[in-house]
Design an enzyme around this catalytic site. Structure first.
Site, PDB file in Angstrom:
ATOM      1  N   ALA A   1     -14.688  -4.829 -25.935  1.00  0.00           N
ATOM      2  CA  ALA A   1     -14.638  -4.189 -27.249  1.00  0.00           C
ATOM      3  C   ALA A   1     -13.679  -4.915 -28.195  1.00  0.00           C
ATOM      4  O   ALA A   1     -14.097  -5.449 -29.224  1.00  0.00           O
ATOM      5  CB  ALA A   1     -14.242  -2.720 -27.092  1.00  0.00           C
TER       6      ALA A   1
ATOM      7  N   LYS B   1       3.478   2.676 -29.752  1.00  0.00           N
ATOM      8  CA  LYS B   1       2.122   2.933 -29.255  1.00  0.00           C
ATOM      9  C   LYS B   1       2.163   3.458 -27.819  1.00  0.00           C
ATOM     10  O   LYS B   1       1.448   4.393 -27.460  1.00  0.00           O
ATOM     11  CB  LYS B   1       1.278   1.664 -29.335  1.00  0.00           C
ATOM     12  CG  LYS B   1      -0.179   1.917 -28.956  1.00  0.00           C
ATOM     13  CD  LYS B   1      -1.056   0.699 -29.154  1.00  0.00           C
ATOM     14  CE  LYS B   1      -2.504   1.046 -28.808  1.00  0.00           C
ATOM     15  NZ  LYS B   1      -3.400  -0.134 -28.897  1.00  0.00           N
TER      16      LYS B   1
END
EC number: 1.1.1.169
Length: 326
Positions: free
Chosen positions: A10, A205
């Protein structure tokens, strides 16, 4: 400039498509199986902003078909890196830079930090120090990846949202190599800030991935559902506070408050985390890079992690039972 994307799923496929559309002639990718076959037959296809475009990309099953590169972008998941070292080796020349686009604590974390932990190898993400020895931390450009992208079919990448790829040298310097790469990616229509403290951005993150990913896998819940429930929201918050204490002990700056970070996760909506998606599909889960490594860092700086320990034990056991770990 010769650039190879190793792991054109992806994220890797999206980056490759954007660079190829921008005319990057020295671009190649390493892929496999039906994905590789589709790219060779029909080009790499990207759906973005409601439009589909197909672009030819040099694709190979084996890196030794491509030779040494200026930049190698590692876009495979952290647990897939050690098994791929032999395949990556032919891409590495004397001056090759390696961009790490894995989630979680990177294997090179303690390269260039100075102090007593300088050069420490993290067993959770680099068992036996194999990646450190074979790739070498001096090659590394760190990265934090934000786009949401999916593989709809072999050779077909669908962009959902986001175009930011933060880059940064482990040393914090604005080197020529990171500047040139950022400029190349910006020409491809991406947002590419160069950070002087890439580790702190990695932690922001990681903060969410550490907590929301395993909780979602254990409960089957979306981000919105976890945040809306008092119990699971409190559990995530406790894990995040344990992690924050570790990060701050390592000199990390957290630019936002924990509750704002939690709200941001909830605002994503009815989204299944990557760990939950991997569990549902029977794929290996990113437990070690996202959770085990934080536990290991806690031991290194003598910060307790009782909640992280408990959640890690549960999600690891679940993954073993489902054949998604090991």
């Amino acid at each position: 400039m010769k650039i190879t994307i190793f792991g054109a799923g992806a994220i890797g496929g999206y980056l490759a498509a954007k660079l190829a559309i921008a005319g990057r002639t020295g671009l190649s990718i390493v892929a496999r199986g039906a994905h590789l076959d589709a790219i060779k037959a029909n080009g790499l296809r990207l759906i973005e902003d409601g439009q589909e475009i197909s672009v030819p990309v040099k694709a190979a099953a084996k890196a030794d078909e491509l030779g040494a590169q200026d930049y190698v972008v590692l876009a495979l998941k952290a647990h897939s890196l050690t098994p791929a070292l032999d395949q990556i080796a032919p891409l590495l020349g004397d001056h090759t830079s390696v961009v790490t686009m894995q989630n979680g604590v990177p294997w090179w974390y303690f390269h260039g930090v100075g102090g007593p932990l300088e050069g420490t190898r993290l067993n959770a993400v680099d068992p036996g120090g194999a990646i450190w020895q074979r790739i070498g931390p001096q090659r590394v450009i760190g990265s934090v990846v934000y786009p949401a992208v999916e593989v709809d079919a072999p050779g077909l990448i669908r962009h959902v949202e986001g175009k930011r790829f933060s880059l940064g040298e482990p040393s914090g310097e604005r080197s020529a190599r990171v500047t040139l790469l950022a400029e190349e990616m910006v020409k491809a229509g991406l947002q590419v800030p160069v950070r002087d403290d890439i580790r702190s951005e990695i932690w922001v993150k990681l903060w969410g991935n550490l907590s929301f990913n395993p909780i979602s896998a254990l409960t089957g819940s979306t981000l919105a559902a976890i945040v809306a429930d008092d119990g699971t929201r409190t559990l995530a918050r406790t894990m995040m506070l344990e992690a924050q204490a570790i990060g701050e002990s390592l000199g990390v700056r957290f630019p936002i408050a924990v509750d704002r970070r939690i709200k941001g996760a909830g605002d994503v909506g009815e989204h299944k985390t990557s760990m939950l998606q991997d569990l549902e599909r029977g794929r290996p889960m990113e437990i070690d890079a996202l959770v085990s490594a934080v536990q290991e860092l806690g031991r290194l700086v003598d910060r307790p992690t009782p909640t992280i320990d408990a959640v890690l034990a549960l999600v690891r056991r679940l993954a073993v039972e489902r054949g998604c770990y090991g």
